[in-house]
Design a protein around this motif. Structure first.
Motif, PDB file in Angstrom:
ATOM      1  N   ILE A 155       8.686 -35.380   0.134  1.00  0.00           N
ATOM      2  CA  ILE A 155       9.012 -34.195   0.941  1.00  0.00           C
ATOM      3  C   ILE A 155       9.178 -34.589   2.406  1.00  0.00           C
ATOM      4  O   ILE A 155      10.129 -34.153   3.070  1.00  0.00           O
ATOM      5  N   ASP A 156       8.281 -35.416   2.903  1.00  0.00           N
ATOM      6  CA  ASP A 156       8.403 -35.885   4.293  1.00  0.00           C
ATOM      7  C   ASP A 156       9.731 -36.616   4.492  1.00  0.00           C
ATOM      8  O   ASP A 156      10.379 -36.461   5.533  1.00  0.00           O
ATOM      9  N   PHE A 157      10.126 -37.414   3.494  1.00  0.00           N
ATOM     10  CA  PHE A 157      11.395 -38.135   3.598  1.00  0.00           C
ATOM     11  C   PHE A 157      12.567 -37.163   3.689  1.00  0.00           C
ATOM     12  O   PHE A 157      13.435 -37.298   4.547  1.00  0.00           O
ATOM     13  N   PHE A 158      12.628 -36.162   2.787  1.00  0.00           N
ATOM     14  CA  PHE A 158      13.762 -35.236   2.796  1.00  0.00           C
ATOM     15  C   PHE A 158      13.816 -34.367   4.039  1.00  0.00           C
ATOM     16  O   PHE A 158      14.877 -33.861   4.386  1.00  0.00           O
ATOM     17  N   THR A 159      12.706 -34.205   4.723  1.00  0.00           N
ATOM     18  CA  THR A 159      12.714 -33.408   5.950  1.00  0.00           C
ATOM     19  C   THR A 159      12.830 -34.284   7.198  1.00  0.00           C
ATOM     20  O   THR A 159      12.872 -33.764   8.306  1.00  0.00           O
ATOM     21  N   SER A 160      12.922 -35.592   6.998  1.00  0.00           N
ATOM     22  CA  SER A 160      13.102 -36.526   8.119  1.00  0.00           C
ATOM     23  C   SER A 160      14.579 -36.611   8.505  1.00  0.00           C
ATOM     24  O   SER A 160      15.450 -36.186   7.733  1.00  0.00           O
ATOM     25  N   PRO A 161      14.893 -37.161   9.659  1.00  0.00           N
ATOM     26  CA  PRO A 161      16.307 -37.339  10.033  1.00  0.00           C
ATOM     27  C   PRO A 161      17.108 -38.121   8.981  1.00  0.00           C
ATOM     28  O   PRO A 161      18.248 -37.764   8.681  1.00  0.00           O
TER      29      PRO A 161
END
Length: 176
Positions: A155-161
């Motif tokens: 989830i952190d990856f998909f919400t990262s730039p």
């Protein structure tokens, strides 16, 4: 459930089609076969050739849910519609046939076809994000309980730039 992006679905026609706007009811009527001549929606006196995605397509499922079921539950695209295996195939079919109509994810729209406004609202990323354009579905990640570990990292990856760039590169709309 966490929304990580959006998928806007544009209604598209041939470049030479004079129709520029359809209401949601007119879209319903065309794609379910109630209206089958462009003259019934302000266009030329010519048959409408409906182009659609193949059965099982996510774009088709979203279109049915967002454009047809909003008017009357349980509706399907008219059986005489020509099915295509991809958004680019729908776009190509609409670009070749002056009386064709279809639907595409926003990321596939280009100047080879015209995008119609829906209820006077343009099919733009801004209008999809601000919820003005009506044919938009959320892209979601669902978890059982509060995400942790690898799930939280995803989830952190998909919400990262970097993740947002991937969402955009796959013809979807990343969130600001």
């Amino acid at each position: 459930m966490l929304v990580i992006g959006k998928d806007g679905i544009a209604i598209v026609v041939h470049k030479n089609n004079p129709v520029k706007n359809l209401t949601q009811q007119q879209i319903f009527d065309i794609f379910t076969g109630k209206v089958n001549n462009w003259s019934e929606v302000g266009g030329n006196n010519a048959p409408i050739f409906v182009q659609t995605r193949e059965s099982g397509s996510g774009t088709l499922g979203a279109f049915v849910e967002l454009a047809l079921d909003k008017i009357q539950k349980g509706q399907q695209v008219i059986a005489t519609a020509t099915p295509h295996t991809s958004n680019p195939a729908v776009k190509q079919a609409v670009a070749k046939e002056v009386n064709a109509i279809g639907f595409l994810s926003f990321g596939h729209v280009d100047n080879s076809i015209n995008t119609l406004t829906v209820n006077g609202i343009e099919a733009t990323v801004e209008n999809a994000l601000n919820k003005k354009y009506p044919i938009v579905q959320p892209l979601v990640i669902c978890t059982k309980g509060r995400p942790s570990g690898v799930t939280a990292k995803l989830i952190d990856f998909f919400t990262s730039p970097t993740g947002k760039k991937i969402i955009d590169s796959e013809d979807f709309i990343s969130l600001p």
